[in-house]
Design an enzyme around this catalytic site. Sequence first.
Site, short mmCIF file in Angstrom:
data_model
loop_
_atom_site.label_atom_id
_atom_site.label_comp_id
_atom_site.label_asym_id
_atom_site.label_seq_id
_atom_site.Cartn_x
_atom_site.Cartn_y
_atom_site.Cartn_z
N SER A 17 47.29 35.15 39.89
CA SER A 17 48.32 35.22 38.21
C SER A 17 49.28 35.37 37.94
O SER A 17 50.73 35.58 38.40
CB SER A 17 47.89 36.75 38.00
OG SER A 17 47.58 37.76 36.65
N HIS A 41 45.20 31.75 37.59
CA HIS A 41 44.52 32.76 36.91
C HIS A 41 44.76 33.95 35.80
O HIS A 41 46.81 33.69 36.05
CB HIS A 41 44.71 34.30 38.03
CG HIS A 41 43.62 35.80 37.12
ND1 HIS A 41 42.40 35.59 37.27
CD2 HIS A 41 44.44 36.76 37.33
CE1 HIS A 41 41.86 36.70 37.17
NE2 HIS A 41 43.46 37.73 36.82
N ASP A 43 45.46 36.11 32.33
CA ASP A 43 44.79 38.02 32.35
C ASP A 43 45.22 37.59 31.02
O ASP A 43 46.47 38.51 30.37
CB ASP A 43 45.53 38.69 33.19
CG ASP A 43 45.26 38.59 34.54
OD1 ASP A 43 44.40 39.07 34.80
OD2 ASP A 43 45.97 38.30 35.20
N MET A 45 44.81 40.27 26.87
CA MET A 45 44.40 41.68 27.35
C MET A 45 44.71 41.82 25.89
O MET A 45 46.26 40.84 25.31
CB MET A 45 46.21 42.08 28.12
CG MET A 45 45.45 42.12 30.25
SD MET A 45 46.93 43.12 30.52
CE MET A 45 46.83 42.41 32.55
N HIS A 74 40.32 35.55 32.41
CA HIS A 74 39.81 36.98 33.27
C HIS A 74 40.20 37.73 31.81
O HIS A 74 41.46 37.89 30.66
CB HIS A 74 40.30 37.37 34.21
CG HIS A 74 40.46 39.21 34.41
ND1 HIS A 74 41.27 39.39 35.16
CD2 HIS A 74 39.50 39.59 33.90
CE1 HIS A 74 40.79 40.95 34.90
NE2 HIS A 74 39.11 41.32 34.64
N MET A 76 39.85 40.74 29.38
CA MET A 76 39.97 41.97 29.04
C MET A 76 40.41 41.86 27.92
O MET A 76 41.36 42.82 27.11
CB MET A 76 41.29 42.48 30.05
CG MET A 76 40.86 42.04 31.67
SD MET A 76 42.81 42.61 32.34
CE MET A 76 43.19 40.72 32.89
N MET A 144 36.99 44.63 40.37
CA MET A 144 38.90 44.77 40.13
C MET A 144 39.33 46.01 41.28
O MET A 144 38.69 46.72 41.52
CB MET A 144 38.49 45.78 38.82
CG MET A 144 38.39 44.29 37.36
SD MET A 144 40.10 43.08 37.05
CE MET A 144 41.60 44.15 37.40
N PHE A 150 47.42 45.67 34.39
CA PHE A 150 49.06 46.14 34.11
C PHE A 150 49.04 45.21 36.05
O PHE A 150 48.26 45.51 37.11
CB PHE A 150 49.97 47.05 34.41
CG PHE A 150 49.61 47.81 33.33
CD1 PHE A 150 50.91 47.12 32.51
CD2 PHE A 150 48.70 48.50 32.74
CE1 PHE A 150 50.42 48.20 31.39
CE2 PHE A 150 48.91 49.18 31.70
CZ PHE A 150 49.84 49.43 30.68
N GLY A 151 50.05 44.85 36.53
CA GLY A 151 50.41 43.92 37.61
C GLY A 151 51.56 44.45 38.42
O GLY A 151 51.78 46.46 37.86
N GLY A 152 50.86 44.70 39.66
CA GLY A 152 51.96 45.75 40.43
C GLY A 152 51.12 47.37 40.97
O GLY A 152 52.38 47.50 41.23
N ASP A 182 40.59 41.95 42.35
CA ASP A 182 41.81 41.15 41.36
C ASP A 182 42.16 42.47 41.27
O ASP A 182 42.58 43.99 41.14
CB ASP A 182 41.23 40.99 40.37
CG ASP A 182 42.22 40.87 39.60
OD1 ASP A 182 43.89 40.76 39.86
OD2 ASP A 182 42.17 40.15 37.96
N GLY A 183 43.50 42.74 42.29
CA GLY A 183 44.50 44.10 41.53
C GLY A 183 45.10 44.18 43.27
O GLY A 183 44.40 45.01 44.33
N SER A 205 51.48 40.36 41.53
CA SER A 205 52.81 40.15 41.88
C SER A 205 53.58 40.55 43.39
O SER A 205 54.47 39.50 43.74
CB SER A 205 53.17 42.29 41.76
OG SER A 205 52.16 42.37 42.67
C1 DX5 Z 1 45.18 43.61 36.29
C2 DX5 Z 1 44.87 41.78 36.13
C3 DX5 Z 1 45.59 41.08 37.44
C4 DX5 Z 1 46.64 41.48 37.73
C5 DX5 Z 1 47.38 41.78 39.25
O1 DX5 Z 1 44.60 44.27 34.40
O2 DX5 Z 1 44.27 41.91 36.04
O3 DX5 Z 1 45.31 40.00 37.91
O4 DX5 Z 1 47.65 40.10 37.33
O5 DX5 Z 1 48.30 42.17 39.82
P1 DX5 Z 1 48.62 42.48 40.79
O6 DX5 Z 1 48.71 41.25 42.56
O7 DX5 Z 1 50.29 42.71 40.99
O8 DX5 Z 1 48.05 43.41 41.18
ZN ZN Z 2 42.84 39.47 36.63
#
Ligand code: DX5
Ligand code: ZN
Length: 222
Positions: A17, A41, A43, A45, A74, A76, A144, A150-152, A182-183, A205
Amino acid sequence: MSFVNKIELRKIEVSPSILSADLANLAAEVKKIENVADYVHIDVMDGHFVPNLTYGPIVAKAVKRVTDLPLDSHLMIDNPEDFVDDFCEISEIVSVHYESTHHLHRLIQRIKEKDVKAFVALNPHTPIELLQDIIMDVDGVLVMSVNPGFGGQKFIPNALNKIKRLNDIRRKTGLTFKIEVDGGINEETFEYALNAGADVLVAGSYIFNSEDPTAAVKTLKG
Ligand code: DX5
Ligand code: ZN
């Protein structure tokens, strides 16, 4: 045959991602994973369906121009119907959230009519059993393992139960939908997800915050 051997025979795909990439240098970031990853990927949003804003079709099209990797988009967003055609034009996979539309069946058909793989994404609280009457129509389920936005974030362990139950359904029915997770995927959690039955690992991340994103993807591919 041991379970581990079965995993080795299965094709495991990795979908980095770009949410955690250096967005000011996207082309260079994508190049770092181009030879080892299976998808990019994206994302998407909207600040409504999730409490964050990222990028839309314009940025996704720019990514498409700089890589030969297929896009795994993806969505969202609320009202995914408004943007799904744009993403179908440039993606191999489009994931839409179960929670984001009143007309999931219609939306899935619309994606498949464009010869794009239609995945349904489930938030952590959404039971897989709600897919009972659509599972035969989807190309994949995106589980999910964090609350999207959010990432991380930290991997939510109950995602593993959901992956296992989906894998059981696949075995019992002979359906061939993919299971994507994912996540919170990292060097520890990816093995749990694979053991539970996941086929596609999304990681942001872990890959892009690492010193060597190529090596990070290789670790996930085992
Ligand atoms: C979260 C996203 C994920 C995100 C994953 O809303 O859909 O794709 O980028 O990030 P990590 O791998 O850092 O959890
Ligand atoms: Zn995603």
